[in-house]
Write an enzyme that holds these catalytic residues in place. Structure first.
Site, PDB file in Angstrom:
ATOM      1  N   PHE A  92      -4.815  14.425   4.278  1.00 18.55           N
ATOM      2  CA  PHE A  92      -4.657  13.171   5.029  1.00 18.55           C
ATOM      3  C   PHE A  92      -3.391  12.449   4.579  1.00 18.55           C
ATOM      4  O   PHE A  92      -3.090  12.419   3.383  1.00 18.55           O
ATOM      5  CB  PHE A  92      -5.840  12.251   4.756  1.00 18.55           C
ATOM      6  CG  PHE A  92      -7.144  12.714   5.334  1.00 18.55           C
ATOM      7  CD1 PHE A  92      -7.385  12.589   6.691  1.00 18.55           C
ATOM      8  CD2 PHE A  92      -8.130  13.257   4.530  1.00 18.55           C
ATOM      9  CE1 PHE A  92      -8.607  12.996   7.233  1.00 18.55           C
ATOM     10  CE2 PHE A  92      -9.354  13.668   5.053  1.00 18.55           C
ATOM     11  CZ  PHE A  92      -9.583  13.536   6.414  1.00 18.55           C
ATOM     12  N   HIS A 129       1.664   5.129  -1.946  1.00 14.96           N
ATOM     13  CA  HIS A 129       1.303   6.208  -2.881  1.00 14.96           C
ATOM     14  C   HIS A 129       2.581   6.833  -3.414  1.00 14.96           C
ATOM     15  O   HIS A 129       3.313   7.483  -2.675  1.00 14.96           O
ATOM     16  CB  HIS A 129       0.437   7.255  -2.177  1.00 14.96           C
ATOM     17  CG  HIS A 129      -0.868   6.704  -1.713  1.00 14.96           C
ATOM     18  ND1 HIS A 129      -1.972   6.610  -2.526  1.00 14.96           N
ATOM     19  CD2 HIS A 129      -1.242   6.167  -0.522  1.00 14.96           C
ATOM     20  CE1 HIS A 129      -2.972   6.058  -1.852  1.00 14.96           C
ATOM     21  NE2 HIS A 129      -2.560   5.770  -0.630  1.00 14.96           N
ATOM     22  N   ASP A 186      -8.660   3.197  -4.076  1.00 10.15           N
ATOM     23  CA  ASP A 186      -8.106   3.668  -2.808  1.00 10.15           C
ATOM     24  C   ASP A 186      -8.049   5.187  -2.702  1.00 10.15           C
ATOM     25  O   ASP A 186      -7.646   5.877  -3.622  1.00 10.15           O
ATOM     26  CB  ASP A 186      -6.698   3.121  -2.588  1.00 10.15           C
ATOM     27  CG  ASP A 186      -6.138   3.587  -1.244  1.00 10.15           C
ATOM     28  OD1 ASP A 186      -6.902   3.567  -0.266  1.00 10.15           O
ATOM     29  OD2 ASP A 186      -4.981   3.994  -1.194  1.00 10.15           O
ATOM     30  N   HIS A 201       0.844  -1.217   0.000  1.00  9.39           N
ATOM     31  CA  HIS A 201       0.000   0.000   0.000  1.00  9.39           C
ATOM     32  C   HIS A 201       0.871   1.256   0.000  1.00  9.39           C
ATOM     33  O   HIS A 201       1.229   1.778   1.050  1.00  9.39           O
ATOM     34  CB  HIS A 201      -0.937  -0.001   1.214  1.00  9.39           C
ATOM     35  CG  HIS A 201      -2.072   0.964   1.061  1.00  9.39           C
ATOM     36  ND1 HIS A 201      -3.348   0.688   1.465  1.00  9.39           N
ATOM     37  CD2 HIS A 201      -2.120   2.213   0.533  1.00  9.39           C
ATOM     38  CE1 HIS A 201      -4.140   1.722   1.201  1.00  9.39           C
ATOM     39  NE2 HIS A 201      -3.408   2.668   0.643  1.00  9.39           N
ATOM     40  N   ARG A 241       2.693   8.895  -6.093  1.00  8.19           N
ATOM     41  CA  ARG A 241       2.378  10.250  -6.578  1.00  8.19           C
ATOM     42  C   ARG A 241       2.793  10.550  -8.018  1.00  8.19           C
ATOM     43  O   ARG A 241       2.563  11.641  -8.502  1.00  8.19           O
ATOM     44  CB  ARG A 241       3.009  11.329  -5.678  1.00  8.19           C
ATOM     45  CG  ARG A 241       2.665  11.232  -4.209  1.00  8.19           C
ATOM     46  CD  ARG A 241       1.200  11.492  -3.940  1.00  8.19           C
ATOM     47  NE  ARG A 241       0.921  11.550  -2.510  1.00  8.19           N
ATOM     48  CZ  ARG A 241      -0.194  11.086  -1.959  1.00  8.19           C
ATOM     49  NH1 ARG A 241      -1.118  10.517  -2.710  1.00  8.19           N
ATOM     50  NH2 ARG A 241      -0.408  11.181  -0.670  1.00  8.19           N
ATOM     51  N   ASP A 245       0.629   2.409   3.806  1.00 10.68           N
ATOM     52  CA  ASP A 245      -0.177   3.529   3.297  1.00 10.68           C
ATOM     53  C   ASP A 245       0.687   4.799   3.214  1.00 10.68           C
ATOM     54  O   ASP A 245       0.249   5.894   3.566  1.00 10.68           O
ATOM     55  CB  ASP A 245      -1.416   3.772   4.162  1.00 10.68           C
ATOM     56  CG  ASP A 245      -2.444   4.672   3.480  1.00 10.68           C
ATOM     57  OD1 ASP A 245      -2.230   5.052   2.309  1.00 10.68           O
ATOM     58  OD2 ASP A 245      -3.459   5.007   4.122  1.00 10.68           O
ATOM     59  N   HIS A 284       3.231  14.168   1.428  1.00  8.14           N
ATOM     60  CA  HIS A 284       2.634  15.477   1.149  1.00  8.14           C
ATOM     61  C   HIS A 284       3.687  16.559   1.368  1.00  8.14           C
ATOM     62  O   HIS A 284       4.627  16.365   2.142  1.00  8.14           O
ATOM     63  CB  HIS A 284       1.436  15.738   2.069  1.00  8.14           C
ATOM     64  CG  HIS A 284       0.256  14.874   1.771  1.00  8.14           C
ATOM     65  ND1 HIS A 284      -0.437  14.969   0.589  1.00  8.14           N
ATOM     66  CD2 HIS A 284      -0.343  13.888   2.489  1.00  8.14           C
ATOM     67  CE1 HIS A 284      -1.422  14.075   0.596  1.00  8.14           C
ATOM     68  NE2 HIS A 284      -1.367  13.398   1.735  1.00  8.14           N
ATOM     69  N   HIS A 292     -11.091   0.559   0.130  1.00  6.34           N
ATOM     70  CA  HIS A 292     -10.921   1.622   1.118  1.00  6.34           C
ATOM     71  C   HIS A 292     -12.311   1.851   1.697  1.00  6.34           C
ATOM     72  O   HIS A 292     -13.203   2.310   1.000  1.00  6.34           O
ATOM     73  CB  HIS A 292     -10.390   2.872   0.398  1.00  6.34           C
ATOM     74  CG  HIS A 292     -10.486   4.137   1.195  1.00  6.34           C
ATOM     75  ND1 HIS A 292      -9.371   4.871   1.556  1.00  6.34           N
ATOM     76  CD2 HIS A 292     -11.538   4.821   1.692  1.00  6.34           C
ATOM     77  CE1 HIS A 292      -9.749   5.940   2.235  1.00  6.34           C
ATOM     78  NE2 HIS A 292     -11.062   5.948   2.328  1.00  6.34           N
TER      79      HIS A 292
END
Lengths: 326, 445
Positions: free
Chosen positions: B328, B67, B157, B65, B69, B310, B314, B184
């Protein structure tokens, strides 16, 4: 003659962000400090030199006239220089964060930042970032500590003491920073706190010390000595917290019938203002001799003077950037 | 450099079968295959010998899991920086989530990510594809194309497929490709506007709450639909005790469900959000200490199948916004293993077997990949971990492009010293002494 209050054994702090972090001793100290400041208002020269040469910046990201004016008068009566700045919250959309704005302000070397913002936690963030003393003048649904202090001052003035006395806070508890700060303050000062409102506006996970009631009548049987009515944000209706303003007033408001009982019992009524007539209260409340609403406004200046006088600008704690370097 | 044989001496080898690692030597030959795992392999002059005494060898972790980007938010992370962060944290394979901009919802997009990864990454980067076109929840994305290009999971997700009819059809259709559907779980009407778990702490901070029931109702719905469709389903990032109880019930009924938990939902609760620290803001939000306990029990019991991070990078600017406005997600690749070691393994709350099974073996099994066990005959895919080391989580340690981790500025126990994949050493912090344990003539100690 009255001059400045005596220095006290209670140490000063850099910031006032909420009521939770204050001890009962500190709250009492601030209430004691406010007293001589209020006496000053009866004089022809309503000013002391305590903050001469200091700069207070009212940084309001949310529109406000009453609170801003109250802070402005408080600072001026302490001889500080005051600048008001209304900043649009939407500047964030343009890529400027609140901290960028504060950096700009910091270049002007202000000593006190009075901050109001629509988002909870902004004053905490600024306080960590800035050497200026930060005073929270209301942040989102989080806290409004000077409101709670002026309310406590008003209650003490009316009733003499706090211990064991009962305050009922009625209305939209969930979205109210005033309710949060007033209830914590009242609890720290030894009062019993009851809350009443539609179940949709009573927060999940509220503190255990709250007394709760299933009707206004039931709440009145608890024999509160002060009823603190909250201002209802009218847009709550569209989010289905209650069906209509009419029903809200009938079931959860201070109706004329309830007010008759309240006035017979001589219960004090408070409200942080501005009021919604016919929603949280009926018109008659405003002319009631035990309504403390105007006293709250007057005491706001003295309480805010006490806060400005007590705080000491200092050194901020490390920022994210500094943490990343270490 | 000419490939050579490598002998990892006196290593403590962690496996999914034993709580405590067992000491053995590991010989990796010049083609990157593990030639021998046994108590005392005699070194020879053509071997590079690494002293691994007091170190732990464990299979490279697999994070299902992540991200990355890319494409779209390369200012937060790229496939290259994301995989570097994974290697830094001891993770030797990752599964990318499809909520990029544009989303990975077509064969072409899957192909793009796979091609980028081949060029830029030292470890396998697998990708998932969207369940619905544009993650919009309106119509099914072309599954055959994505599957052909190598997508190993479908998920929207970041958001649920809100329409139960569409989700049911997606589950049924997935069976033809034997591809797992990951969910999700959230009811948007219940969570909308929320910033953290609804409860005493959200009241105290004056932040809008996300009720636990938003997640639990969605888990219940999705598992019932999977049961109805007889499909494989994977529940992502569970955060509540009740959600876990629902999964237990459906497992007992024979539904083919697996689920994952993140390190942060095991290690933090909403009580830790003291001062609007946006590095503790994620979705689903941190729940109560009782939920932490239930998730840990579920992990030890085997009810939770997988640990996954996960990883959600950011920018600093976004995470410096006020708590309610900031996005989040927190990063996890760099710190997952050392944080789990510090707070769970080191305290005896989970064994090494649990970590290896849930963070290395099971994710690969669920995604039908080759295992990464440290056994004779398999390609080397392991890390050398120093349990006595310390890792200071600062700018120079973090390899992710973003620093939104709650561990920023803190020191954690343990250190990932080395990552070995086939003939390659992808990470070497120089923790293992290179000189042989014995004299250069090969004499014994």
């Amino acid at each position: 003659m009255i001059t400045e209050p005596n220095p006290s054994p209670v140490h000063s702090r850099k910031d006032l962000l909420d009521i939770e972090s204050l001890s009962a001793e500190e709250i009492n100290h601030l209430l004691e400090t406010a007293k001589p400041f209020k006496e000053l208002f009866t004089r022809s020269v309503k000013k002391v030199p305590a903050l001469r040469g200091k700069t207070v910046l009212n940084l309001f990201f949310e529109p406000s006239t009453r609170t801003r004016a109250s802070f402005e008068i408080a600072a001026k009566r302490l001889s500080a220089d005051v600048t008001n700045l209304a900043v649009s919250q939407s500047s964030v959309v343009k890529g400027e964060s609140v901290l960028d704005t504060v950096d700009t302000m910091q270049s002007m070397k202000v000593d006190y930042l009075v901050v109001r913002h629509g988002a909870a936690g902004i004053p905490n963030q600024i306080a960590k970032h800035s050497p200026a003393s930060v005073i929270n003048a209301g942040d989102g649904n989080h806290a409004h500590p000077t409101q709670a202090l002026l309310d406590a001052f008003t209650i003490k003035e009316a009733m003499g003491d706090f211990s064991g006395r009962k305050i009922l806070i009625a209305g939209d508890i969930l979205h109210s920073r005033v309710a949060r700060s007033v209830s914590i303050c009242a609890n720290k000062l030894g009062m019993e706190v009851g809350i009443f409102g539609p179940p949709t506006l009573i927060p999940h996970g509220h503190p255990d010390y709250f007394h709760t009631f299933n009707s206004f009548e039931h709440a009145l049987e608890w024999e509160p000595e002060v009823i603190y009515l909250l201002r209802l944000q009218l847009e709550r209706q569209s989010a289905h917290f209650f069906p209509s303003l009419r029903e809200y007033h009938q079931v959860f408001g201070m109706t004329r019938e309830r007010f008759e009982l309240v006035s017979r019992k001589g219960i004090y009524i408070m409200h942080p203002g501005p009021v919604n007539r016919g929603v949280e209260l009926t018109d008659e409340v405003l002319t009631y001799d035990r309504s403390l609403i105007n006293r709250q406004v007057e005491n706001g200046i003295a309480a805010r003077m006490a806060v400005l006088y007590w705080l000491q600008p200092g050194i901020p704690s490390p920022t994210i950037e500094e943490k990343a370097e270490t | 450099m000419k490939p050579m044989r490598r002998l990892f001496k006196q290593a403590n080898i962690a496996s999914q079968d034993n709580p405590m690692p067992a000491i053995a030597d590991v010989l990796v030959d010049e083609s990157g295959v593990i030639r021998d795992v046994s108590p005392d392999i005699p070194p020879s002059t053509d071997m590079k010998v690494l002293d691994c005494s007091n170190k732990i060898l464990l299979p490279g972790l697999f994070d299902m899991h992540v991200h990355l980007r890319e494409p779209g938010r390369e200012d937060k992370e790229t496939i290259e920086t994301g995989t570097n962060a994974a290697i830094n944290g001891g993770i030797s394979g990752i599964l990318a989530m499809p909520n990029t901009d544009p989303p990975i919802d077509s064969g072409g997009m899957v192909r793009f990510v796979r091609a980028m990864a081949r060029d830029r990454s030292g470890i396998p980067v697998l990708t998932s594809g969207c369940i619905t076109k544009g993650r919009a929840g309106k119509s099914l994305a072309d599954l055959a194309d994505m599957h052909t290009q190598g997508a190993v999971m479908i998920t929207d997700d970041g958001s649920p497929v809100a329409d139960p009819y569409l989700f049911r059809r997606a589950l049924e259709y997935s069976r033809h490709f034997d591809i797992i559907v990951a969910s999700h779980c959230e009811v948007p009407e219940l969570s909308r506007g929320g910033a953290m778990n609804e409860g005493a702490q959200s009241y105290r901070l004056g932040l809008p709450g996300i009720p636990a029931c938003s997640e639990e109702i969605s888990i219940e719905r999705d598992l019932r639909l999977a049961q109805c469709a007889d499909a494989r389903i994977h529940i992502q990032h569970i955060s509540t005790a009740r959600g876990l109880a629902i999964i237990r019930r459906f497992k007992e009924e024979g539904v083919r469900v697996t689920c994952e938990v993140t390190p942060h939902h095991l290690l933090f609760s909403d009580n830790d959000i003291q001062d609007y620290n946006t590095h503790l803001k994620m979705n689903p939000p941190l729940r109560s200490p009782e939920d932490n306990k239930a998730l840990l029990d579920g992990l030890n019991e085997g009810l939770i199948d997988v640990i996954a991070t996960d990883h959600a990078p950011h920018t600093r600017f976004e995470k410096e916004l006020d708590f309610a406005s900031s996005p989040f997600g927190i990063t996890g690749l760099d710190t997952a293993l050392i944080s789990l070691f510090t707070h769970l393994i080191n305290k005896g709350l989970i064994g090494w077997d649990c970590l290896v099974r849930r963070f290395a073996s099971e994710p690969r099994r669920i995604l039908q990949l080759e295992p990464a066990d440290i056994v004779t005959g398999s390609t080397a895919d392991f890390i050398v971990f120093d349990p006595n080391g310390r890792t200071h989580v600062n700018n120079s340690f973090i390899k992710s492009k973003s620093i939104n981790t709650p561990y920023l500025g803190l020191e954690l126990c343990g250190s990932v010293d080395m990552m070995v994949r086939g003939t390659e050493i992808l990470l070497d912090r120089g923790g293992c002494r290179n000189e042989p344990l014995f004299s250069s003539k090969g004499g014994m100690e």
